[in-house]
Design a protein around this motif. Structure first.
Motif, PDB file in Angstrom:
ATOM      1  N   PHE A   1      54.023 -37.786 102.150  1.00 55.36           N
ATOM      2  CA  PHE A   1      54.501 -36.580 102.832  1.00 55.36           C
ATOM      3  C   PHE A   1      54.161 -35.335 102.020  1.00 55.36           C
ATOM      4  CE2 PHE A   1      57.294 -33.344 104.365  1.00 55.36           C
ATOM      5  CZ  PHE A   1      57.579 -33.656 105.689  1.00 55.36           C
ATOM      6  N   ILE A   2      54.410 -35.398 100.719  1.00 55.91           N
ATOM      7  CA  ILE A   2      54.138 -34.248  99.851  1.00 55.91           C
ATOM      8  C   ILE A   2      52.653 -33.906  99.862  1.00 55.91           C
ATOM      9  CG2 ILE A   2      54.110 -33.490  97.436  1.00 55.91           C
ATOM     10  CD1 ILE A   2      56.762 -35.124  97.131  1.00 55.91           C
ATOM     11  N   GLU A   3      51.811 -34.925  99.802  1.00 52.95           N
ATOM     12  CA  GLU A   3      50.365 -34.690  99.810  1.00 52.95           C
ATOM     13  C   GLU A   3      49.922 -34.020 101.111  1.00 52.95           C
ATOM     14  OE1 GLU A   3      46.178 -37.254  99.685  1.00 52.95           O
ATOM     15  OE2 GLU A   3      48.033 -38.152  98.934  1.00 52.95           O
ATOM     16  N   LEU A   4      50.400 -34.506 102.249  1.00 51.13           N
ATOM     17  CA  LEU A   4      50.050 -33.909 103.533  1.00 51.13           C
ATOM     18  C   LEU A   4      50.528 -32.457 103.602  1.00 51.13           C
ATOM     19  CD1 LEU A   4      50.927 -36.836 105.976  1.00 51.13           C
ATOM     20  CD2 LEU A   4      48.632 -36.030 105.395  1.00 51.13           C
ATOM     21  N   ALA A   5      51.730 -32.202 103.091  1.00 52.34           N
ATOM     22  CA  ALA A   5      52.291 -30.853 103.126  1.00 52.34           C
ATOM     23  C   ALA A   5      51.515 -29.910 102.213  1.00 52.34           C
ATOM     24  CB  ALA A   5      53.757 -30.888 102.730  1.00 52.34           C
ATOM     25  N   GLU A   6      51.219 -30.362 101.006  1.00 50.58           N
ATOM     26  CA  GLU A   6      50.503 -29.504 100.056  1.00 50.58           C
ATOM     27  C   GLU A   6      49.097 -29.171 100.547  1.00 50.58           C
ATOM     28  OE1 GLU A   6      52.526 -30.473  95.738  1.00 50.58           O
ATOM     29  OE2 GLU A   6      50.851 -31.736  96.382  1.00 50.58           O
TER      30      GLU A   6
ATOM     31  N   GLY B   1      55.022 -33.984 113.407  1.00 46.80           N
ATOM     32  CA  GLY B   1      54.103 -34.232 112.301  1.00 46.80           C
ATOM     33  C   GLY B   1      52.912 -35.096 112.652  1.00 46.80           C
ATOM     34  N   ASP B   2      52.420 -34.997 113.896  1.00 41.02           N
ATOM     35  CA  ASP B   2      51.287 -35.827 114.320  1.00 41.02           C
ATOM     36  C   ASP B   2      49.977 -35.231 113.806  1.00 41.02           C
ATOM     37  OD1 ASP B   2      49.553 -37.560 115.501  1.00 41.02           O
ATOM     38  OD2 ASP B   2      50.159 -37.157 117.564  1.00 41.02           O
ATOM     39  N   VAL B   3      49.750 -35.423 112.523  1.00 43.93           N
ATOM     40  CA  VAL B   3      48.577 -34.864 111.849  1.00 43.93           C
ATOM     41  C   VAL B   3      47.278 -35.409 112.422  1.00 43.93           C
ATOM     42  CG1 VAL B   3      47.321 -34.854 109.651  1.00 43.93           C
ATOM     43  CG2 VAL B   3      49.775 -34.374 109.692  1.00 43.93           C
TER      44      VAL B   3
ATOM     45  N   GLY C   1      48.391 -28.689 103.618  1.00 47.17           N
ATOM     46  CA  GLY C   1      48.525 -27.890 104.829  1.00 47.17           C
ATOM     47  C   GLY C   1      48.254 -28.650 106.118  1.00 47.17           C
ATOM     48  N   ARG C   2      48.246 -29.966 106.041  1.00 48.43           N
ATOM     49  CA  ARG C   2      47.846 -30.749 107.218  1.00 48.43           C
ATOM     50  C   ARG C   2      48.954 -30.850 108.271  1.00 48.43           C
ATOM     51  NH1 ARG C   2      45.253 -36.108 104.839  1.00 48.43           N
ATOM     52  NH2 ARG C   2      44.678 -36.451 107.034  1.00 48.43           N
TER      53      ARG C   2
ATOM     54  N   ASN D   1      55.307 -25.346 110.330  1.00 50.91           N
ATOM     55  CA  ASN D   1      54.553 -25.191 109.092  1.00 50.91           C
ATOM     56  C   ASN D   1      55.401 -25.806 107.984  1.00 50.91           C
ATOM     57  OD1 ASN D   1      52.218 -23.826 110.006  1.00 50.91           O
ATOM     58  ND2 ASN D   1      53.352 -21.901 110.069  1.00 50.91           N
ATOM     59  N   VAL D   2      54.784 -26.603 107.141  1.00 53.59           N
ATOM     60  CA  VAL D   2      55.529 -27.327 106.114  1.00 53.59           C
ATOM     61  C   VAL D   2      55.023 -26.938 104.737  1.00 53.59           C
ATOM     62  CG1 VAL D   2      56.235 -29.593 105.255  1.00 53.59           C
ATOM     63  CG2 VAL D   2      55.850 -29.259 107.718  1.00 53.59           C
ATOM     64  N   THR D   3      55.946 -26.545 103.869  1.00 54.12           N
ATOM     65  CA  THR D   3      55.596 -26.197 102.492  1.00 54.12           C
ATOM     66  C   THR D   3      56.444 -27.025 101.529  1.00 54.12           C
ATOM     67  OG1 THR D   3      57.193 -24.374 102.494  1.00 54.12           O
ATOM     68  CG2 THR D   3      54.913 -23.843 103.078  1.00 54.12           C
TER      69      THR D   3
END
Length: 281
Positions: free
Chosen positions: A51-56, A77-79, A58-59, A258-260
């Motif tokens: 989750f952290i990797e996807l967020a960092e 969160g359907d990246v 910007g996905r 948007n996730v940060t």
């Protein structure tokens, strides 16, 4: 002896400072309805790091809460659909199901495909949901409805249960389904004794306390990986769960996110958000 005592005290003090300075990842999910803030659990490391990797990277940004259900959950969160990846190629994560992390209101869990095609209960590599759920009374909570319902139908066929059968028929005809459910639940112990069946689910004291006070979705326990918890902005998730939806519970007006990620000491997280890190977190 005083030297030893002082040495032990110094070590304990150093450990205390080390723990207070330990940092964690604060997750912030920004939507048009407001901000949701969460932490992720250390004992679900694959889900936390993913989750952290996807967020960092910007996905998650510009993905939607694409499935929302009032008094149940909001899922997003359907990246991989956003990135136009074929469903057959979507990455998955190994299940990290832990009995101490259950589906009380505010918990974050990973979506997944059903047991028929996913017996290992592997998680979708990006999609998550936030639990809303409902508050249960203890009798309703403990009833194993999957077993109780057919047992009830067997029970009401007994000649001695004519009045119960009539009451069931009356409620059904009147479409009073909540009252119908409570009627079935109220007969659980009676049916267990009569038919020599176990129709009761086992819950821990902590689960019973949570589900009968703040609520949740207990039927999902031990089926999906719970890997985080909302610590601020749960009311935002609740508001999202109530928006108008169309086919397949998709919001008519899209709810984008948007996730940060922000690193912050656990002590500061506890102070600013009133969150207490549980043992083993």
């Amino acid at each position: 002896m005083s030297f030893v005592r002082n040495l032990v005290f110094a070590i304990l003090l150093m450990n205390s400072f080390a723990c207070s300075g330990q940092k964690d990842y604060l997750i912030k999910i920004e939507t048009e309805k407001g901000e949701i803030v969460a932490v992720l659990f250390d004992d679900t490391p694959a889900h936390k790091s993913n989750f952290i990797e996807l967020a960092e990277e910007g996905r998650f940004d510009s993905t939607q809460f694409h499935r929302v259900m009032n008094a149940f959950m909001v899922q997003g969160g359907d990246v991989f659909t956003k990135e136009k990846l074929a469903p057959a190629d979507w990455p998955t994560l190994p299940a990290e199901i832990n009995a101490k992390h259950f589906h009380r209101k505010g918990m974050i869990a990973a979506a997944r495909q059903g047991n028929g095609i996913n017996p290992e209960r592997r998680s979708n590599g990006s999609q998550f949901y936030i639990v809303i759920g409902k508050v249960y009374n203890e009798e309703e909570l403990k009833a194993d409805m999957e077993k109780l319902q057919p047992a009830f139908m067997q029970y009401v066929q007994l000649a001695s249960q004519e009045e119960l059968r009539k009451e069931y028929s009356r409620l059904y005809a009147a479409e009073q389904f909540d009252s119908l459910t409570m009627l079935v639940v109220s007969k659980r112990e009676e049916i267990e004794k009569s038919l020599n069946l176990n129709l009761t689910k086992n819950f821990s004291k902590e689960q019973i306390e949570a589900y009968t006070t703040i609520g949740g979705t207990p039927h999902l326990d031990q089926e999906y990986t719970v890997f985080g918890e909302v610590i601020s902005g749960l009311e935002v998730a609740e508001e999202i769960s109530k928006v108008k939806t169309g086919s397949r519970d998709v919001p008519i007006d899209p709810i984008y996110m948007n996730v940060t990620v922000e690193k912050m000491t656990r002590k500061k997280i506890e102070k600013e958000y009133g969150y207490n890190y549980p043992d083993g977190k």
